[in-house]
Design an enzyme around this catalytic site. Structure first.
Site, PDB file in Angstrom:
ATOM      1  CE  LYS A 143       6.168  -8.425 -26.880  1.00 24.09           C
ATOM      2  NZ  LYS A 143       6.047  -9.264 -25.679  1.00 24.09           N
ATOM      3  N   GLY A 185      11.010  -7.637 -20.593  1.00 27.00           N
ATOM      4  CA  GLY A 185       9.723  -7.182 -21.105  1.00 27.00           C
ATOM      5  C   GLY A 185       8.543  -7.959 -20.533  1.00 27.00           C
ATOM      6  CG  ASP A 209       2.924 -10.231 -23.526  1.00 25.92           C
ATOM      7  OD1 ASP A 209       2.387 -11.128 -24.204  1.00 25.92           O
ATOM      8  OD2 ASP A 209       3.957  -9.626 -23.883  1.00 25.92           O
TER       9      ASP A 209
HETATM   10  P1  NAP Z   1      13.782 -10.209 -22.157  1.00 26.97           P
HETATM   11  O1  NAP Z   1      13.126  -8.877 -22.279  1.00 26.97           O
HETATM   12  O2  NAP Z   1      15.062 -10.479 -22.855  1.00 26.97           O
HETATM   13  O3  NAP Z   1      13.965 -10.486 -20.570  1.00 26.97           O
HETATM   14  C1  NAP Z   1      14.630 -11.600 -20.049  1.00 26.97           C
HETATM   15  C2  NAP Z   1      15.394 -11.155 -18.833  1.00 26.97           C
HETATM   16  O4  NAP Z   1      15.992 -12.289 -18.212  1.00 26.97           O
HETATM   17  C3  NAP Z   1      16.525 -10.179 -19.173  1.00 26.97           C
HETATM   18  O5  NAP Z   1      16.487  -9.065 -18.298  1.00 26.97           O
HETATM   19  C4  NAP Z   1      17.752 -11.037 -18.973  1.00 26.97           C
HETATM   20  O6  NAP Z   1      18.878 -10.281 -18.587  1.00 26.97           O
HETATM   21  C5  NAP Z   1      17.331 -11.939 -17.841  1.00 26.97           C
HETATM   22  N1  NAP Z   1      18.172 -13.115 -17.731  1.00 26.97           N
HETATM   23  C6  NAP Z   1      18.732 -13.854 -18.718  1.00 26.97           C
HETATM   24  N2  NAP Z   1      19.483 -14.835 -18.192  1.00 26.97           N
HETATM   25  C7  NAP Z   1      19.394 -14.718 -16.840  1.00 26.97           C
HETATM   26  C8  NAP Z   1      19.950 -15.443 -15.751  1.00 26.97           C
HETATM   27  N3  NAP Z   1      20.762 -16.481 -15.962  1.00 26.97           N
HETATM   28  N4  NAP Z   1      19.639 -15.061 -14.492  1.00 26.97           N
HETATM   29  C9  NAP Z   1      18.832 -13.999 -14.277  1.00 26.97           C
HETATM   30  N5  NAP Z   1      18.276 -13.273 -15.270  1.00 26.97           N
HETATM   31  C10 NAP Z   1      18.557 -13.626 -16.536  1.00 26.97           C
HETATM   32  O7  NAP Z   1      12.773 -11.366 -22.638  1.00 26.97           O
HETATM   33  P2  NAP Z   1      11.187 -11.400 -22.466  1.00 26.97           P
HETATM   34  O8  NAP Z   1      10.546 -10.899 -23.699  1.00 26.97           O
HETATM   35  O9  NAP Z   1      10.837 -10.787 -21.164  1.00 26.97           O
HETATM   36  O10 NAP Z   1      10.925 -12.991 -22.429  1.00 26.97           O
HETATM   37  C11 NAP Z   1      11.387 -13.784 -21.360  1.00 26.97           C
HETATM   38  C12 NAP Z   1      10.966 -15.237 -21.582  1.00 26.97           C
HETATM   39  O11 NAP Z   1       9.548 -15.326 -21.544  1.00 26.97           O
HETATM   40  C13 NAP Z   1      11.395 -15.800 -22.944  1.00 26.97           C
HETATM   41  O12 NAP Z   1      11.715 -17.160 -22.790  1.00 26.97           O
HETATM   42  C14 NAP Z   1      10.140 -15.660 -23.774  1.00 26.97           C
HETATM   43  O13 NAP Z   1      10.075 -16.599 -24.835  1.00 26.97           O
HETATM   44  C15 NAP Z   1       9.068 -15.949 -22.736  1.00 26.97           C
HETATM   45  N6  NAP Z   1       7.764 -15.337 -23.055  1.00 26.97           N
HETATM   46  C16 NAP Z   1       6.678 -16.163 -23.092  1.00 26.97           C
HETATM   47  C17 NAP Z   1       5.438 -15.630 -23.331  1.00 26.97           C
HETATM   48  C18 NAP Z   1       4.231 -16.541 -23.359  1.00 26.97           C
HETATM   49  O14 NAP Z   1       3.181 -16.116 -23.870  1.00 26.97           O
HETATM   50  N7  NAP Z   1       4.336 -17.739 -22.829  1.00 26.97           N
HETATM   51  C19 NAP Z   1       5.277 -14.254 -23.565  1.00 26.97           C
HETATM   52  C20 NAP Z   1       6.417 -13.424 -23.515  1.00 26.97           C
HETATM   53  C21 NAP Z   1       7.661 -13.984 -23.253  1.00 26.97           C
HETATM   54  P3  NAP Z   1      19.926  -9.830 -19.759  1.00 26.97           P
HETATM   55  O15 NAP Z   1      19.217  -8.811 -20.570  1.00 26.97           O
HETATM   56  O16 NAP Z   1      21.073  -9.335 -18.972  1.00 26.97           O
HETATM   57  O17 NAP Z   1      20.222 -11.100 -20.530  1.00 26.97           O
END
Ligand code: NAP
Length: 278
Positions: A66, A129, A102
């Site tokens: 992305k 993200g 998003d």
């Molecule tokens: P990402 O960029 O990897 O961000 C996730 C963040 O959460 C990271 O900064 C991560 O830190 C942090 N994290 C992980 N474990 C944690 C904990 N125990 N305590 C506090 N923070 C923690 O992922 P993303 O793309 O933003 O997606 C996040 C979630 O949203 C995923 O489950 C994804 O499937 C979902 N999502 C859903 C939609 C929808 O349309 N419903 C759209 C987008 C995303 P680290 O990097 O240090 O691990």
């Protein structure tokens, strides 16, 4: 000639987007097909440069491409520039244009849920993200306070600084722990971390902080009810999983590509059927 669309990511095998978009194309009699394009990071540049030659009209883009794809585009929409990531590409003539749907998808789903973010206190788990896309849109909607927590302190501080530099009227706070998220006065709690996807995941928030005055939104949609949402239900809080956000980000991408209103109910039903099968 049939138009080709698809989702680019690595991996993308389990994406529900083909079901949702192919149902929409069929319902509106559009001669188009939505495919999966699984490409490793090292193959993405060649793939993007081949879009016009391969007659691909548009893409969704997902993890891990992305952000790194932005320099390969000719134009980036304002909101995608603010977020620093794109999830939608439209091929317009010889130009590639990037968008991020998003945050808008999230806010559109909140509207359907009759939750108006303006003036509200919001707490968010995660500063990755999805959290960035959502926080930019919530700031544009003039929420009162946004407190955020992430295990990666540097990432959290960078996002808070960025939001403070770009938006006025919202009080942004980096929390040291989930206990610091001002949850007693919170109207909307959002989980934007992947924590909750696995059965073995613990709930990030202590049960004592969840109350009936808050709306709990988990971006995760598989499982349909994470431990956080089970807790919300037990505490009589309103709650939702992220299937509606998936639907509305897809609906917005569809509108960008076709210029037509997305057949939202058809897309919603396709997603509901698809989720039963994974
Ligand atoms: P990402 O960029 O990897 O961000 C996730 C963040 O959460 C990271 O900064 C991560 O830190 C942090 N994290 C992980 N474990 C944690 C904990 N125990 N305590 C506090 N923070 C923690 O992922 P993303 O793309 O933003 O997606 C996040 C979630 O949203 C995923 O489950 C994804 O499937 C979902 N999502 C859903 C939609 C929808 O349309 N419903 C759209 C987008 C995303 P680290 O990097 O240090 O691990």
């Amino acid at each position: 000639m049939k138009q080709i669309y698809g989702v680019l990511g690595y991996p993308v095998r389990h994406s529900l987007s083909p079901l949702m978009h192919n149902a929409a194309f069929e319902a509106l009699n559009i001669n188009a097909e939505y495919r999966l394009f699984e490409r490793k990071p090292e193959d993405v540049e060649n793939f993007i440069r081949s879009l016009i030659k391969e007659n691909i009209s548009g893409l969704n883009v997902t993890v891990p491409h992305k952000e790194r794809i932005i320099p390969l585009l000719d134009k980036v929409a304002e909101e995608a520039g603010l977020i620093g990531a794109i999830n939608t590409i439209k091929v317009s003539g010889n130009a590639l244009e990037g968008f991020n749907t998003d945050g808008e998808g999230f806010v559109r789903h909140l509207g359907e849920l009759k939750f108006s973010p303006c003036g509200k206190n919001v707490a968010m788990l995660g500063a990755g993200g999805a959290a960035k896309a959502i926080s930019v849109y919530l700031a544009k909607e003039k929420i009162r306070r946004l407190s955020m927590f992430d295990s990666d302190r540097q990432k959290l501080d960078n996002l808070i600084n960025y939001l403070e530099d770009n938006f006025t009227g919202t009080d942004f706070t980096a929390a040291k722990s989930t206990a610091d998220l001002f949850l007693d006065r919170c109207d909307l709690l959002i989980n934007a971390t992947p924590v909750g996807m696995r059965q073995s995941d613990a709930c990030l928030v202590d049960a004592k902080f969840i109350h009936s005055g808050m709306f709990v939104y988990d971006l995760i949609y598989n499982p349909a009810k994470t431990k956080l949402l089970v807790l919300a239900e037990e505490k009589k809080a309103s709650f939702s999983n992220g299937l509606g956000m998936l639907l509305y980000q897809g609906a917005r991408s569809f509108e960008i590509w076709t210029g037509m209103d997305a057949p939202v109910e058809i897309m919603r039903n396709a997603l509901k059927e698809g989720i039963k099968r994974i």
